[in-house]
Design a protein around this motif. Structure first.
Motif, short mmCIF file in Angstrom:
data_model
loop_
_atom_site.label_atom_id
_atom_site.label_comp_id
_atom_site.label_asym_id
_atom_site.label_seq_id
_atom_site.Cartn_x
_atom_site.Cartn_y
_atom_site.Cartn_z
N LYS A 341 11.98 -3.55 -36.49
CA LYS A 341 12.57 -4.81 -36.89
C LYS A 341 13.17 -5.51 -35.67
N GLU A 342 13.34 -6.83 -35.81
CA GLU A 342 13.96 -7.61 -34.74
C GLU A 342 15.47 -7.69 -34.94
N LEU A 343 16.21 -7.55 -33.85
CA LEU A 343 17.66 -7.67 -33.91
C LEU A 343 18.10 -8.61 -32.79
N PRO A 344 18.34 -9.88 -33.10
CA PRO A 344 18.77 -10.84 -32.07
C PRO A 344 20.09 -10.43 -31.43
N GLU A 345 20.19 -10.61 -30.13
CA GLU A 345 21.42 -10.28 -29.41
C GLU A 345 22.58 -11.16 -29.88
N ALA A 346 22.26 -12.35 -30.36
CA ALA A 346 23.33 -13.23 -30.84
C ALA A 346 24.06 -12.61 -32.03
N ASP A 347 23.32 -11.92 -32.87
CA ASP A 347 23.96 -11.28 -34.01
C ASP A 347 24.89 -10.15 -33.56
N LEU A 348 24.44 -9.42 -32.55
CA LEU A 348 25.29 -8.36 -32.01
C LEU A 348 26.54 -8.95 -31.37
N ASP A 349 26.37 -10.03 -30.64
CA ASP A 349 27.52 -10.66 -30.00
C ASP A 349 28.53 -11.14 -31.04
N GLU A 350 28.03 -11.70 -32.15
CA GLU A 350 28.93 -12.17 -33.21
C GLU A 350 29.67 -10.99 -33.84
N LEU A 351 28.95 -9.89 -34.06
CA LEU A 351 29.56 -8.69 -34.63
C LEU A 351 30.68 -8.19 -33.73
N MET A 352 30.42 -8.11 -32.43
CA MET A 352 31.42 -7.59 -31.49
C MET A 352 32.63 -8.54 -31.40
N ALA A 353 32.37 -9.84 -31.43
CA ALA A 353 33.47 -10.81 -31.38
C ALA A 353 34.36 -10.69 -32.61
N ASN A 354 33.73 -10.57 -33.78
CA ASN A 354 34.50 -10.41 -35.01
C ASN A 354 35.31 -9.11 -34.98
N ASN A 355 34.69 -8.06 -34.44
CA ASN A 355 35.38 -6.78 -34.38
C ASN A 355 36.58 -6.83 -33.44
N ARG A 356 36.43 -7.49 -32.29
CA ARG A 356 37.54 -7.62 -31.36
C ARG A 356 38.69 -8.40 -31.99
N GLU A 357 38.36 -9.44 -32.74
CA GLU A 357 39.39 -10.23 -33.39
C GLU A 357 40.13 -9.40 -34.44
N LYS A 358 39.38 -8.60 -35.17
CA LYS A 358 40.01 -7.75 -36.19
C LYS A 358 40.95 -6.74 -35.54
N LEU A 359 40.51 -6.08 -34.49
CA LEU A 359 41.35 -5.09 -33.82
C LEU A 359 42.59 -5.73 -33.22
N LYS A 360 42.43 -6.96 -32.74
CA LYS A 360 43.56 -7.66 -32.12
C LYS A 360 44.61 -8.02 -33.15
N GLN A 361 44.17 -8.39 -34.34
CA GLN A 361 45.09 -8.86 -35.37
C GLN A 361 45.53 -7.77 -36.34
N ALA A 362 44.98 -6.57 -36.13
CA ALA A 362 45.27 -5.49 -37.09
C ALA A 362 46.74 -5.13 -37.09
N ASN A 363 47.30 -5.03 -38.27
CA ASN A 363 48.69 -4.61 -38.43
C ASN A 363 48.71 -3.51 -39.48
N GLU A 364 49.72 -2.71 -39.40
CA GLU A 364 49.89 -1.67 -40.40
C GLU A 364 50.12 -2.33 -41.77
N SER A 365 49.33 -1.89 -42.75
CA SER A 365 49.47 -2.44 -44.09
C SER A 365 50.75 -1.91 -44.74
N GLN A 366 51.30 -2.71 -45.61
CA GLN A 366 52.48 -2.30 -46.34
C GLN A 366 52.04 -1.63 -47.64
N TYR A 367 52.60 -0.47 -47.91
CA TYR A 367 52.21 0.29 -49.09
C TYR A 367 53.42 0.42 -50.03
#
Length: 581
Positions: A341-367
């Motif tokens: 199958k084809e996997l465009p690099e743009a899709d990978l770049d978007e995945l990594m950017a979203n992941n970096r944003e999530k890790l940056k904004q991650a906070n401990e959840s309140q339980y």
């Protein structure tokens, strides 16, 4: 189903499966959507996934071996008292004189009692010590009365099977030491599963899978050289403490490999391999009757799991959670290539950017666990009791399968494993059609009825008793599978894992007690079945107090979870909702 309880945080592996499969439908997290979209694009279950899926089925089979091998290594063996006036070194279990020297329990010889013999002239009995045929002066019915006495320490065995029972001399009053092995095994799982999950989250799924598999293999091989009982149970505990994480870790890797539409099928199929492992264990035990050799055959091949470090890819989701972007991208590129199958690099770049944003904004959840316990106290108590009941019955039936009157205990155990397969598949058919609550209740009541009816069958009706046993086992397997899904749907997102952990850990108490249930049969032959029927009946009726969750969106807030019993949100409506899990 007996050992598949906990993930790293104490929640069950199936809890993770249910949560993941529902998240695939409702989540709005960008990185999850991007990764799921990539998995769909490169093939949800292509060649890459199939190859690695097959590899992951191997640890599932080994886990079945490790978690329940004590059924054969620590089982009692059929025995009778040695009759001094009759037995010789060459005599066997069934001799003509046993009819008047040993009392019977139903159709079997009493293994722990013999009739008291009158002492004849010693000169008359001397010859009987050296010959298989006793002298008529010493071994005749006239010398034996109706009074009974306990056996000494000398026994005759019916079969060639050799377990720690005849290795270390555990008979009659000391048979509790055999059932204690199963309890120690489950205590090891209680300790090992959450620890294994912690290390899997810290060092990676693949690493934990390989290391725990090899360590468990080493513990099992060492156990095969045990010189005493305490060495045996120590390494039984250590075996499970290091190896019980095999199931949940392999399970998570399997469902994280495939696309969202294939996760339910992937979860069901890989669980089937655990049941097949149980059936294979019964087959191997029927061939290898010496417990030391059996352990070596079961455990030595597991050393090869070390090679999983090089041939199995790490979980992409775990790599992303650790910020390991390049290894994750490399695995996705490789999967796309193998699946053609084809996997465009743009899709990978978007995945990594979203992941970096999530890790940056991650906070401990309140339980707000205190508020949840107060709000859902009845639901939590009912859920804990239901988990306790399922672990007690599911494992208890597996252990009692070898004690069914008539037939071969090895065949009974193999059938016990095979019948779980339709039990695992049945929930996929009935859960959405009649609802979680009624499916759970009905399957538990079927189990209760089968256990109750089995008390009406005597030892001479092996076929009827076996049929009811297998239907009951299939029903509780089906019920357990439904429970995994159901428990994941009745609590809100911010306390879901915590409450799942609580329920599954309370359930583990049932699996600790299950190995003791065969001892009840010594007091009343149908006591285990009555116990299982009672718990299944009571818990099955109590499940009707749960709210129905079929066709409803996964609750996000406390209020939504509380209102599950009132709101009738259909699938068509829930598909339009976002942020529900």
């Amino acid at each position: 189903m007996d050992s598949k309880d906990c993930n790293g945080d104490g929640s069950s592996a199936f809890d993770v499966h249910a949560t993941e499969s529902m998240r695939a439908k409702t989540t709005t997290s960008n990185d999850d959507n991007s990764l799921d979209a990539i998995l769909v694009r490169i093939g949800q279950f292509g060649r890459f996934q199939i190859i690695n899926y097959v590899l992951l089925c191997v640890p599932m089979i080994f886990n079945a071996f490790f978690s329940i091998s004590y059924v054969f290594t620590a089982s009692t063996v059929v025995h009778r008292c040695n009759i001094t006036q009759c037995d010789s070194p060459s005599s066997v279990y069934n001799e003509p004189w046993v009819d008047f020297t040993i009392p019977h329990k139903k159709s079997e010889l009493d293994g722990c009692s013999r009739y008291v013999a009158r002492q004849p002239d010693p000169d008359q009995c001397q010859a009987s010590i050296f010959y298989s045929s006793p002298s008529s002066d010493c071994c005749v019915a006239e010398y034996f009365g109706n009074d009974t006495e306990r056996c000494g320490k000398d026994f005759k065995f019916r079969d060639e099977e050799h377990t720690i029972a005849n290795e270390f001399g555990f008979f009659c009053a000391e048979e509790w030491k055999l059932s204690m092995v199963g309890t120690i095994n489950n205590i090891g799982q209680f300790v090992g599963i959450p620890l294994g999950g912690f290390f899997a989250d810290r060092y990676g799924r693949r690493t934990m899978l390989a290391v725990s598999g090899v360590l468990s293999a080493i513990m099992g091989i060492i156990r095969s050289f045990s010189t005493n009982y305490y060495m045996f149970i120590s390494f039984e505990f250590l075996d499970m403490a290091v190896g019980s994480t095999l199931f949940p870790t392999a399970f998570l890797l399997a469902i994280e490999l495939v696309g969202p539409k294939r996760r339910v099928a992937a979860a069901t199929i890989i669980t089937i391999f655990y049941s097949l492992g149980e059936a294979l264990l019964g087959f191997l035990a029927s061939i290898i009757l010496q417990w030391r050799n059996l352990l070596r055959v079961l455990y030595a091949p597991a050393l090869l799991q070390l090679f999983l470090l090089w041939i199995l890819p790490e979980s992409v989701r775990w790599l992303l959670s650790q910020g390991e972007e390049e290894p994750a991208a490399k695995i996705l590129r490789r999967a796309a290539k193998i699946n053609r199958k084809e996997l465009p690099e743009a899709d990978l770049d978007e995945l990594m950017a979203n992941n970096r944003e999530k890790l940056k904004q991650a906070n401990e959840s309140q339980y707000p666990i205190g508020k949840a316990v107060k709000l859902f106290s009845g639901r939590i108590a009912n859920c804990c009791f239901c988990w306790f009941t399922h672990t007690l019955i599911a494992l208890g039936l597996s252990l009692n399968s070898v004690n069914l009157a008539g037939g071969s205990k090895y065949n009974n155990f193999m059938l016990n494993g095979i019948v779980q397969i339709p039990g695992l598949l049945l929930p996929l058919v009935i859960m959405d059609r009649i609802g979680r609550r009624y499916s759970l209740c009905a399957s538990m009541l079927v189990c209760a009825v089968c256990m109750a009816m089995s008390t009406a069958f005597g030892a001479d009706n092996y076929a009827g008793a076996l049929t009811l046993f297998l239907i009951g086992k299939m029903a509780i397997t089906c019920s357990f599978q439904i429970l995994y899904f159901f428990t994941s749907e009745i609590y809100p997102t911010n306390v879901r894992n915590s409450l799942l952990s609580l329920c599954s850990m309370v359930g583990r108490i049932g699996s600790m007690l299950a190995p003791q249930t065969p001892l009840l049969a010594k007091y009343y032959v149908y006591a285990p079945q009555i116990l299982f029927a009672t718990f299944a009946l009571v818990s099955g009726c109590l499940t009707l107090y749960f709210p129905e969750t079929a066709d409803k969106a996964l609750p996000t807030t406390m209020e939504e979870a509380r209102d599950l019993a009132d709101k009738k949100r259909r699938k068509s409506e829930s598909s339009q909702l976002t942020g529900s899990g």
